[in-house]
Design a protein around this motif. Structure first.
Motif, PDB file in Angstrom:
ATOM      1  N   ILE A 379       0.827  -1.206   0.000  1.00  0.00           N
ATOM      2  CA  ILE A 379       0.000   0.000   0.000  1.00  0.00           C
ATOM      3  C   ILE A 379       0.863   1.258   0.000  1.00  0.00           C
ATOM      4  O   ILE A 379       0.581   2.235  -0.682  1.00  0.00           O
ATOM      5  CB  ILE A 379      -0.945   0.000   1.218  1.00  0.00           C
ATOM      6  N   TYR A 380       1.940   1.211   0.775  1.00  0.00           N
ATOM      7  CA  TYR A 380       2.763   2.404   0.964  1.00  0.00           C
ATOM      8  C   TYR A 380       4.063   2.357   0.181  1.00  0.00           C
ATOM      9  O   TYR A 380       5.012   3.079   0.486  1.00  0.00           O
ATOM     10  CB  TYR A 380       3.078   2.579   2.457  1.00  0.00           C
ATOM     11  N   SER A 381       4.118   1.514  -0.833  1.00  0.00           N
ATOM     12  CA  SER A 381       5.365   1.268  -1.560  1.00  0.00           C
ATOM     13  C   SER A 381       6.027   2.548  -2.073  1.00  0.00           C
ATOM     14  O   SER A 381       7.206   2.793  -1.832  1.00  0.00           O
ATOM     15  CB  SER A 381       5.107   0.315  -2.727  1.00  0.00           C
ATOM     16  N   ASN A 382       5.268   3.389  -2.788  1.00  0.00           N
ATOM     17  CA  ASN A 382       5.865   4.597  -3.381  1.00  0.00           C
ATOM     18  C   ASN A 382       6.401   5.538  -2.307  1.00  0.00           C
ATOM     19  O   ASN A 382       7.504   6.082  -2.436  1.00  0.00           O
ATOM     20  CB  ASN A 382       4.826   5.323  -4.237  1.00  0.00           C
ATOM     21  N   HIS A 383       5.624   5.707  -1.258  1.00  0.00           N
ATOM     22  CA  HIS A 383       6.021   6.593  -0.172  1.00  0.00           C
ATOM     23  C   HIS A 383       7.299   6.101   0.500  1.00  0.00           C
ATOM     24  O   HIS A 383       8.242   6.879   0.722  1.00  0.00           O
ATOM     25  CB  HIS A 383       4.871   6.660   0.847  1.00  0.00           C
ATOM     26  N   LEU A 384       7.345   4.814   0.797  1.00  0.00           N
ATOM     27  CA  LEU A 384       8.499   4.254   1.499  1.00  0.00           C
ATOM     28  C   LEU A 384       9.744   4.222   0.619  1.00  0.00           C
ATOM     29  O   LEU A 384      10.854   4.536   1.083  1.00  0.00           O
ATOM     30  CB  LEU A 384       8.160   2.846   1.993  1.00  0.00           C
ATOM     31  N   GLN A 385       9.574   3.844  -0.640  1.00  0.00           N
ATOM     32  CA  GLN A 385      10.728   3.766  -1.538  1.00  0.00           C
ATOM     33  C   GLN A 385      11.329   5.149  -1.794  1.00  0.00           C
ATOM     34  O   GLN A 385      12.543   5.277  -1.973  1.00  0.00           O
ATOM     35  CB  GLN A 385      10.322   3.120  -2.867  1.00  0.00           C
ATOM     36  N   ARG A 386      10.497   6.190  -1.810  1.00  0.00           N
ATOM     37  CA  ARG A 386      11.015   7.548  -1.995  1.00  0.00           C
ATOM     38  C   ARG A 386      11.933   7.937  -0.835  1.00  0.00           C
ATOM     39  O   ARG A 386      13.018   8.478  -1.034  1.00  0.00           O
ATOM     40  CB  ARG A 386       9.845   8.537  -2.115  1.00  0.00           C
TER      41      ARG A 386
END
Length: 460
Positions: A379-386
């Motif tokens: 769910i939070y992939s983009n946020h965490l990877q950034r």
């Protein structure tokens, strides 16, 4: 639909259902809501006692409107519900349209169904959580001559959503509103002060429907900063009869060009100072919005970031998370669901919205989200990877955050590293000491660090 036409429809509906149209006090309440006024402001301006509208007029009015519309009407949703209902009432085939609306459930294109939370929250959306105190503070500030408001927070905290509502309020006040997003500016323009100032002036002229006239005011001998100031004073501000709200969003993109930033930001400050000396500059009201993820050691006495009204957007409270959950149709009346979600994501607006969206669609349960890493990571992939990419680019910053994750209690860090991690939203401070801002970050980044350490070990 204009306000008078809408009120005519409301009057007719109230006469049909209650045999009584809007009275003068109810009319004042509704018009005040459209002007974003508090009940106390409405009462004082109309000569009523402050508590009269809050305790007497508004509850009775919303009760009658709720019966007519068939949905609970509050001050927060009144404008959206009445406008939507009036459009249906005014339609040529009203009965057929009403029947269709009743027969078929809302589609994903309607405001009542949540869209995937990405970017700013639209003006009419019921999924916007109003920050009443901050919004009222800003509304009062931009009415002041020569005002400057600075809104800052990490990314995805709701800055642009708030900005949309400020501009909407300003339009209702009859102000000219200009909104410029520096994320849309080419790097070649951002890296050159002269080009940036010409871009700024040309865009403002275009939105005010004026001829650019740049060459008539731009003089090489004066320099671009003075030329730009003269253009504002003698052309733009002279051409309007109302206050001008100039909103600059994503100003942090200038931070990537320190030499330009050190000229551009003090220029904004100088315009703010000019309003104290020259009445014409009092027409200009500045809104400066920027993300705090990027840290640049600007000279405080040369930038606009220590003048004007500072607004810092913080995480949602547990009560606000519970309120938003109700908007998404989740029955969290006991507060436990909101408490558990808060423990996981710390009230971060974007993370809360994403969780509630997926929970409302039953794509994941709350227990799965809280107890297992894969659903949360997905769910939070983009946020965490950034954030992970940022930490990898700055090893010293990554090591500092790793120290926070491995500590059993809050620890003291280097002040600049503390500022950077706090500006990214990765840590929260207690007595000047740092701890991970939420359990999600602790789990994800600890696992990432362990995986990276294992990779390095295998390579050696």
């Amino acid at each position: 639909m204009n306000l008078d036409s809408l009120f005519e429809i409301v009057d007719r509906l109230l006469i049909e259902s209650h045999n009584r149209p809007l009275n003068s006090a109810e009319n004042l309440v509704l018009r005040g809501i459209w002007q974003y006024k508090t009940y106390n402001q409405i009462a004082i301006e109309a000569g009523y006692s402050p508590g009269y509208f809050t305790n007497v007029v508004a509850p009775e009015l919303f009760g009658r409107l709720s019966e007519v519309i068939g949905q609970r009407v509050t001050k927060k949703n009144c404008q959206v519900l009445l406008e939507s209902y009036a459009i249906v009432e005014a339609a040529p085939n009203t009965k057929l349209l009403k029947q269709d609306l009743t027969q078929f459930p809302p589609t994903v294109n309607q405001d009542t169904s949540p869209c995937y939370p990405s970017g700013s929250v639209p003006l009419a959306s019921p999924f916007y959580l109003k920050r009443s105190y901050l919004e009222e503070q800003i509304y009062q500030e931009i009415k002041k001559p020569g005002a400057l408001v600075r809104i800052k927070a990490p990314r995805e905290m709701g800055k642009t959503s708030l900005l949309l509502r400020i501009l909407d309020y300003a339009k209702y006040q009859g102000y000219c509103t200009i909104s410029l997003n520096l994320e849309q500016v080419e790097q070649t323009i951002l890296s050159d002060l002269n080009q940036l100032l010409r871009w700024l002036c040309a865009n403002i002229a275009r939105q005010l429907q004026l001829q650019p006239m740049l060459d008539e005011y731009w003089h090489e001998d004066l320099g671009s900063k003075v030329s730009c100031t003269v253009y504002f004073q003698e052309y733009l501000l002279e051409s309007i009869n109302t206050p001008l709200i100039l909103a600059l969003d994503e100003v942090n993109h200038i931070f990537e060009h320190p030499q330009v930033a050190k000229d551009f930001l003090p220029l904004l400050r100088s315009w703010y100072e000019e309003a104290k000396r020259l009445p014409i500059w009092q027409k200009l009201r500045l809104l400066v919005v920027h993300s705090t993820d990027i840290y640049v050691p600007l000279e405080l006495n040369q930038s606009p970031f220590n003048v004007g009204l500072p607004i810092q957007l913080d995480n949602f409270s547990q009560e606000e998370v519970q309120q938003l959950a109700q908007c998404y149709g989740l029955n969290w009346t006991d507060g436990e669901g909101a408490r558990q979600l808060m423990a996981m994501v710390g009230g971060h607006p974007a993370l809360v919205h994403l969780a509630l969206y997926h929970l409302s669609r039953k794509e994941v349960t709350l227990s799965q989200l809280l107890e297992t890493a894969p659903p949360a990571s997905k769910i939070y992939s983009n946020h965490l990877q950034r954030h992970w990419a940022t930490l990898q680019k700055q090893p010293e910053l990554g090591q500092a955050f790793d120290n926070v994750l491995n500590a059993n209690e809050a620890i003291l860090l280097d002040p600049i590293l503390t500022h950077k991690l706090s500006s990214m939203g990765l840590i929260k401070l207690s007595g000047g000491q740092a701890m991970a801002s939420c359990e999600l970050y602790r789990r994800f980044f600890t696992k990432k660090e362990q995986h990276l350490a294992l990779q390095n070990q295998n390579m050696n």
